[in-house]
Design an enzyme around this catalytic site. Structure first.
Site, PDB file in Angstrom:
ATOM      1  N   HIS A   1     -35.302   0.721  14.655  1.00 50.78           N
ATOM      2  CA  HIS A   1     -35.168   1.702  15.737  1.00 50.78           C
ATOM      3  C   HIS A   1     -35.521   1.058  17.085  1.00 50.78           C
ATOM      4  O   HIS A   1     -34.750   1.142  18.046  1.00 50.78           O
ATOM      5  CB  HIS A   1     -36.092   2.892  15.434  1.00 50.78           C
ATOM      6  CG  HIS A   1     -36.167   3.918  16.510  1.00 50.78           C
ATOM      7  ND1 HIS A   1     -35.655   5.181  16.351  1.00 50.78           N
ATOM      8  CD2 HIS A   1     -36.705   3.881  17.754  1.00 50.78           C
ATOM      9  CE1 HIS A   1     -35.866   5.874  17.467  1.00 50.78           C
ATOM     10  NE2 HIS A   1     -36.516   5.105  18.330  1.00 50.78           N
ATOM     11  N   GLU A   2     -36.651   0.398  17.127  1.00 50.38           N
ATOM     12  CA  GLU A   2     -37.077  -0.226  18.381  1.00 50.38           C
ATOM     13  C   GLU A   2     -36.110  -1.324  18.806  1.00 50.38           C
ATOM     14  O   GLU A   2     -35.805  -1.469  19.987  1.00 50.38           O
ATOM     15  CB  GLU A   2     -38.491  -0.795  18.241  1.00 50.38           C
ATOM     16  CG  GLU A   2     -39.565   0.243  18.028  1.00 50.38           C
ATOM     17  CD  GLU A   2     -39.481   1.385  19.013  1.00 50.38           C
ATOM     18  OE1 GLU A   2     -39.113   1.141  20.175  1.00 50.38           O
ATOM     19  OE2 GLU A   2     -39.759   2.529  18.621  1.00 50.38           O
TER      20      GLU A   2
ATOM     21  N   HIS B   1     -33.168  -0.014  20.663  1.00 49.90           N
ATOM     22  CA  HIS B   1     -33.434   0.192  22.099  1.00 49.90           C
ATOM     23  C   HIS B   1     -33.322  -1.141  22.835  1.00 49.90           C
ATOM     24  O   HIS B   1     -32.717  -1.233  23.889  1.00 49.90           O
ATOM     25  CB  HIS B   1     -34.830   0.782  22.320  1.00 49.90           C
ATOM     26  CG  HIS B   1     -34.933   2.208  21.890  1.00 49.90           C
ATOM     27  ND1 HIS B   1     -34.105   3.184  22.369  1.00 49.90           N
ATOM     28  CD2 HIS B   1     -35.763   2.821  21.023  1.00 49.90           C
ATOM     29  CE1 HIS B   1     -34.415   4.341  21.819  1.00 49.90           C
ATOM     30  NE2 HIS B   1     -35.425   4.148  20.993  1.00 49.90           N
TER      31      HIS B   1
ATOM     32  N   HIS C   1     -32.456   8.960  23.106  1.00 46.28           N
ATOM     33  CA  HIS C   1     -32.390   9.203  21.656  1.00 46.28           C
ATOM     34  C   HIS C   1     -31.367  10.277  21.370  1.00 46.28           C
ATOM     35  O   HIS C   1     -31.126  11.131  22.214  1.00 46.28           O
ATOM     36  CB  HIS C   1     -33.745   9.694  21.127  1.00 46.28           C
ATOM     37  CG  HIS C   1     -34.796   8.649  21.145  1.00 46.28           C
ATOM     38  ND1 HIS C   1     -35.624   8.462  22.215  1.00 46.28           N
ATOM     39  CD2 HIS C   1     -35.144   7.727  20.222  1.00 46.28           C
ATOM     40  CE1 HIS C   1     -36.441   7.449  21.962  1.00 46.28           C
ATOM     41  NE2 HIS C   1     -36.173   6.984  20.759  1.00 46.28           N
TER      42      HIS C   1
END
Ligand SMILES: *[C@@H]1O[C@H](CO)[C@@H](O)[C@H](O)[C@H]1NC(C)=O
Ligand SMILES: *[C@@H]1O[C@H](CO)[C@@H](O)[C@H](O)[C@H]1NC(C)=O
Ligand SMILES: *[C@@H]1O[C@H](CO)[C@@H](O)[C@H](O)[C@H]1NC(C)=O
Length: 581
Positions: A182-183, A186, A256
């Site tokens: 997830h990170e 980004h 998100h």
């Protein structure tokens, strides 16, 4: 009963308050982007696409009790992206230039690391161990390629106070991988400051769009693939874009996918117990950025909101219609007389027993999986609590209403159970309890059972076929050696198989270990995978040159782009009309 109530309390709310992304101050980032914007000469960009090589560079090593796990998690994440994403490489190594900003608030890039890297994206990773802050990990891209605007350096911070909690079972380890995936996404460019830099990588032109702001602060990001996929998935032919989260402020809001609409998609704004999905929505967004292309793969399948139409997408639980995705009677944690046991049900995708609540990201309450009642976590079996219930925990377990509760033993009966299941090739669901198979292929049916043995039985899910079609579990969540996507493990080099259980010192082609990569696949030495054609492509001459797309995709510049499902339906019905005439 007190014991169970207590246990619902302590686990559930501690976890749901931890948000996993807060970006550092973005002022510098924005400034840099603006400076570079008009100098970009996209037409000079190299037109060939190569697998992405991500490199994680520690500023300081993680503490010894989590070092090995962190290394493996980062290795999995690198391999996963290398296997799935293509990028336009820079000529030669990535070079840290002396003109680059080094102080990024969270961390300062030391002189010793201001060097050249044989990679396409470098994350500088720093550690902290802090109970007082509410994030698990955070990341942001900080330096961008001067022509494409693609992130080439990023920063990432792990909060080991929470990361440590994700050790132990395969399911916990999987959660640690999800956090870093997830990170990293980004860091790859899924952040609201970059939307205006996204471009069409076929024409090298910037998109001409404005992000649409809804009255309720939700924004719709109108990038082409994301919008098209959302239209196809939700069954709504005129969406303004993919809707982004509006809650929790900067760092979460805007960067998100909206939890009420995309539910357990990995790129929604917070960790969620149960099964997080990496769906085509995230792949679409990564391709829409212009920075990446996606290779052939099977993604996780989302059931939430499928074919629910424009009303669901626009109004969620504020609609006049009542959607099963949401619950209406949330548990009130501030009311001491309220009993969470009165608000239980299976989660929407049946991966665990949930309590109806508002998780802080949604406008609309839903059944949030209680960590200790997450059916997929093998470690959840507790003899004192579950003896006599016949509960089974593991990747092959699902939540059911009712339960085969023993007549002879005093046990807790909370009205919901975790039982082993299997799906056959025709998507018929079978529940297996204590060696006996119960046919659950008919939605809402109640299989007969031994009434001498059990107090009660189960009620099959309403949508057994949908559930079977969306199952994407891997045995033991890839045994801490890989990440499960669409039921297939992407394993770190050295392993292969359905569950990364076999050693493999050559290339991996899907789950197989092979000496040489077969036709229509291309050996990749960074990941040791045989990379297939581009996504949704049937035949190709290189991993970035498709020659024939699958049905419902069209060939654009060597890649396959989704066609609107709606126009297909239209065409079919026009043909039908002609035939009728
Ligand atoms: C484009 O990239 C490919 C692969 O990285 C490389 O072989 C080729 O030399 C590059 N071409 C130019 C013009 O830089
Ligand atoms: C990019 O531009 C080409 C040429 O105009 C167009 O056919 C294609 O649909 C565009 N791609 C996307 C994803 O919008
Ligand atoms: C961008 O879109 C707007 C509104 O659709 C239109 O008026 C404008 O001419 C477009 N600009 C370009 C450069 O295509």
């Amino acid at each position: 009963m007190n014991q169970i109530i207590l246990f619902l309390f302590t686990v559930c709310f501690a976890a749901s308050d931890i948000w996993n992304i807060r970006l550092p101050s973005q002022t510098k980032l924005l400034q840099k982007l603006r400076e570079n914007r008009n100098d970009r000469k996209l037409e000079d960009v190299n037109n060939s696409w190569e697998t992405i090589r991500i490199h994680f560079e520690f500023l300081e090593p993680p503490p010894s009790d989590i070092l090995q796990q962190t290394n493996t998690v980062l290795d999995i994440v690198k391999t996963f992206f290398g296997r799935h994403l293509l990028v336009k490489r820079q000529t030669g190594n990535l070079l840290w230039k002396s003109s680059y900003e080094t102080d990024w608030g969270l961390l300062t890039i030391p002189v010793s690391l201001q060097k050249s890297y044989d990679a396409d994206l470098v994350f500088f990773v720093t550690q902290e161990n802090n109970e007082q802050v509410e994030y698990i990990a955070r990341a942001a891209p900080v330096i961008f390629d001067e022509t494409t605007g693609r992130p080439i350096f990023g920063i990432m911070q792990m909060n080991n106070y929470y990361m440590k909690e994700f050790q132990g079972t395969d399911a916990k380890f999987e959660a640690a991988v999800l956090i870093v995936l997830h990170e990293s996404i980004h860091g790859l460019g899924f952040t609201d400051n970059l939307y205006s830099n996204y471009y069409n990588s076929t024409t090298n032109e910037k998109y001409n769009f404005t992000v649409y702001q809804r009255v309720n602060q939700q924004i719709d990001l109108p990038t082409p693939r994301l919008t098209q996929l959302a239209e196809n998935h939700f069954g709504c032919s005129k969406l303004l874009g993919g809707t982004m989260e509006d809650q929790k402020g900067g760092g979460t809001a805007g960067s998100h996918l909206e939890r009420s609409i995309f539910y357990n998609e990995l790129m929604t704004g917070a960790m969620m117990t149960g099964n997080s999905l990496f769906t085509e929505f995230t792949f679409a967004l990564l391709e829409d950025s212009g920075f990446y292309r996606v290779t052939k793969h099977v993604a996780d399948v989302q059931l939430w909101g499928k074919d629910k139409g424009c009303d669901f997408y626009k109004n969620q639980c504020y609609s006049n219609l009542q959607y099963k995705e949401f619950c209406t009677d949330p548990y009130n944690e501030n009311d001491e007389s309220d009993d969470p046991l009165k608000h239980l049900s299976c989660s929407y995708t049946h991966t665990g027993i949930g309590v109806c609540l508002n998780d802080g990201l949604v406008e609309c309450p839903y059944y949030y999986v209680i960590p200790d009642l997450d059916c997929r976590d093998a470690d959840n079996y507790d003899e004192t609590l579950f003896s006599g219930t016949n509960f089974h925990f593991g990747y092959d377990s699902m939540c059911l209403q009712g339960g085969f509760v023993s007549k002879t033993r005093a046990v807790y009966d909370i009205g919901y159970s975790c039982y082993k299941y299997s799906c056959d090739e025709n998507y018929r669901l079978t529940i297996i309890v204590d060696g006996v198979e119960y046919d659950c292929s008919v939605g809402g049916s109640s299989p007969s059972y031994d009434t001498n043995k059990y107090k009660s039985g189960i009620i099959c899910p309403d949508n057994p076929k949908d559930l079977c079609q969306s199952v994407s579990e891997c045995p033991n969540q890839c045994n801490k050696k890989g990440y499960c996507l669409g039921g297939l493990c992407t394993c770190i080099a050295g392993y292969a198989g359905r569950a990364c259980e076999k050693t493999c010192n050559t290339y991996r082609n899907g789950i197989e270990c092979v000496e040489t990569c077969p036709t229509n696949t291309f050996a990749d030495d960074f990941t040791k995978y045989c990379i297939g054609c581009p996504a949704n492509c049937d035949t190709c001459s290189a991993k970035d040159v498709c020659t024939l797309c699958e049905d419902s995709y069209q060939l654009v510049g060597g890649f396959c782009q989704p066609l609107p499902t709606y126009s297909l339906i239209l065409v079919t019905s026009i043909i039908a009309l002609f035939l009728a005439i």
